[in-house]
Design a protein around this motif. Sequence first.
Motif, PDB file in Angstrom:
ATOM      1  N   THR B  64      62.739   8.744  44.723  1.00 11.61           N
ATOM      2  CA  THR B  64      62.147   9.144  44.891  1.00 11.61           C
ATOM      3  C   THR B  64      60.991   9.787  44.221  1.00 11.61           C
ATOM      4  OG1 THR B  64      63.153  10.772  45.715  1.00 11.61           O
ATOM      5  CG2 THR B  64      61.664  12.125  46.321  1.00 11.61           C
ATOM      6  N   LEU B  65      60.488   9.335  43.324  1.00 13.59           N
ATOM      7  CA  LEU B  65      59.974   9.096  41.834  1.00 13.59           C
ATOM      8  C   LEU B  65      59.341   8.137  42.076  1.00 13.59           C
ATOM      9  CD1 LEU B  65      58.980  10.771  39.939  1.00 13.59           C
ATOM     10  CD2 LEU B  65      60.295  10.408  38.125  1.00 13.59           C
ATOM     11  N   ILE B  66      59.446   7.404  42.117  1.00 15.61           N
ATOM     12  CA  ILE B  66      59.114   6.112  42.142  1.00 15.61           C
ATOM     13  C   ILE B  66      57.950   5.238  43.402  1.00 15.61           C
ATOM     14  CG2 ILE B  66      59.394   3.361  42.699  1.00 15.61           C
ATOM     15  CD1 ILE B  66      61.959   4.052  40.361  1.00 15.61           C
ATOM     16  N   VAL B  67      58.709   5.968  43.918  1.00 18.96           N
ATOM     17  CA  VAL B  67      57.882   5.787  45.563  1.00 18.96           C
ATOM     18  C   VAL B  67      56.737   6.946  45.197  1.00 18.96           C
ATOM     19  CG1 VAL B  67      58.118   6.312  48.122  1.00 18.96           C
ATOM     20  CG2 VAL B  67      59.891   5.244  47.114  1.00 18.96           C
ATOM     21  N   GLN B  68      56.626   7.943  45.443  1.00 19.73           N
ATOM     22  CA  GLN B  68      55.698   9.698  45.521  1.00 19.73           C
ATOM     23  C   GLN B  68      54.590   8.550  44.080  1.00 19.73           C
ATOM     24  OE1 GLN B  68      57.211  12.917  44.889  1.00 19.73           O
ATOM     25  NE2 GLN B  68      54.975  14.073  45.139  1.00 19.73           N
ATOM     26  N   SER B  69      55.063   8.109  43.242  1.00 15.14           N
ATOM     27  CA  SER B  69      54.489   7.513  41.988  1.00 15.14           C
ATOM     28  C   SER B  69      53.285   6.165  42.601  1.00 15.14           C
ATOM     29  CB  SER B  69      54.333   7.278  40.514  1.00 15.14           C
ATOM     30  OG  SER B  69      56.230   8.180  40.421  1.00 15.14           O
TER      31      SER B  69
END
Lengths: 278, 336
Positions: B64-69
């Motif tokens: 999730t962190l990658i996509v949100q970033s």
Amino acid sequence: MIGSLLAIVCLMNLVPPTRATDQSPTPRGITGSVTIAHTGELLRAKLDQELSSPLILRVTDLTPDLAPTAEHRYRIDFIGTVAGTFDLRPLIYHRDGTPAIGLAPMDATIISELPKKFGTDLFTVSAQPAFAISHYRTVIAAIAIIWIAIPIVVFVRRLIRNRPVALPPPPASAPTLADQLRPLVESAMTDGLSTRDQARLELLVMAFWSERRDFTSLNPAQAISKLRADPEASTLILAIESWLHQRGSVAPRPAHELSTLLDPFRAHGPIYLDEGSR
Amino acid sequence: MTSHPTPSLSLVAPTVGACPFADIVRTHVARTVVGQQVVVERVMIALLTGGHLLLEGVPGIAKTLIVQSVAKAIDLKFSRVQFTIDLLPSDILGSEVLDQKTGEFRLHRGPIFTNLLLADEINRASPKVQSALLEAMQERKVSIGDSSHELPAPFLVIATQNPIEQSGTFELPEAQLDRFMLRHRFSYPTPEEETEVVRRSLKLKLKRQGDGAVPMTAFDAIEEGARLHLKDLSSAMEAVQSVHVSEVFLRDCVDFVQLTRHHKDIELGCSPRAVLALVHASRARAYLHGRDYTIPEDFFALAEDVILHRMRLTYEALAVGRKPLDVVTELLRSLT
């Protein structure tokens, strides 16, 4: 009137006191029966009949009652062991044990259903010893033959199946990368290559360098990435990429510089490249 | 099927400095995410080609962190939906609600009206919800009530699946998996990367809210200021469209996909959509690596992510312990 009565009595005395029904021939060993009508003293079968006698009988039914003056119907069953016609009367007695004289003839015909050669006596009929023994031996012999034949057949079949077949000639050793590259490079230099052959040439060059750099255990993507970064392999690989993939470079034949790089691949035998591992 | 993530064999480090667009996104994401450069590249490929991406990995590896970033780096509208068994299609698409003041029906748009939708644990929703989402992915519009509504451009779905804990899930069938351009399997971070993750975590401070405070998370560390905008993404997409694909490259792709249809261990080979995905994704990768033409390296690097979810092994092959990745690697090796 009296005369008429006397005439009737005389006629009654003339009529035999016993009447037997007709009976058809009875096979040996099968129970036959005869029904008789008899007036007077009650009848019974002879006592103590011999089992070996040609015929045995017994009184099996008596109707309608035991009144001595009435007419009685007797059912007499008999079994014959010898073929022939027999009079049943000697085997029938009065109840008091006296012979029953005056009975109407009662003949029983016993027939044999076996062929004539077997005679008339049921007790003397027996299979030919030689006949029975020969069949028994035949059966035993057949079983024995099958018993022995089965393992022999199995053994022979296995022997045939396992017989060493002529081995096909050993396949020719797989062409080396150099062998595969040579005709492609030769064609590239002379006539030019089709799209399929150009793709084949590029992949073979990568495989060649991958083998030379011992990258064959790596994933192909990793191997290609490493080869593109390799100072020696990259010269040829990048030149082929430029030839085959860059916009506008659709020439079937490589340019002069690439031809020089590909030249070592045209030689027969081991390929010697201008590199450290030479 | 339960499987633990294994290090991908197709990890090829992206070239730094070759593509300004990629460099900016990578730099932005790298402030919050350690490593996972290949995943970031796959997200960018999906963005640049308009394909959809399925990410598989165990919980806690920064999906999730990658996509949100990435969404923040390009100033994309971002929505996240946690798929559960009781989720309804209207929870994603939206619905018409009665406005009591006006007495008329008003459109309530669901979270799908965004640029980047993260469908978390897509296999936990019922097939009805999955098909509603996949239909929207295909047509890029949704029907609510009597009217049809276009989805924003760009529109990208990044779905995640957890390869473990398969109980109570609805596995996506092959036909629906085919809608995803790429399926990438996360690998665990290396020991060095994991150490760096812990170091960064230790540097996070408290977040004050009035008189109270909560510890900051990596999500709080995502930079708000976007370096890129939608027009930059559109320009990059145009550049990808102009990447040259040679006949030789096409031949490589087609030959490879044909191989999947004739291999003895493969029951279901790849569809023509696989060739399209392979070529388009290769163009995006070429752009991200600073080239205006595709090369075999693009094809080899992406083959696993494009092909694996589009084929099914035979029962006989599975019975003897063969894995789809082994077969794909064997096919790739047969090319070289």
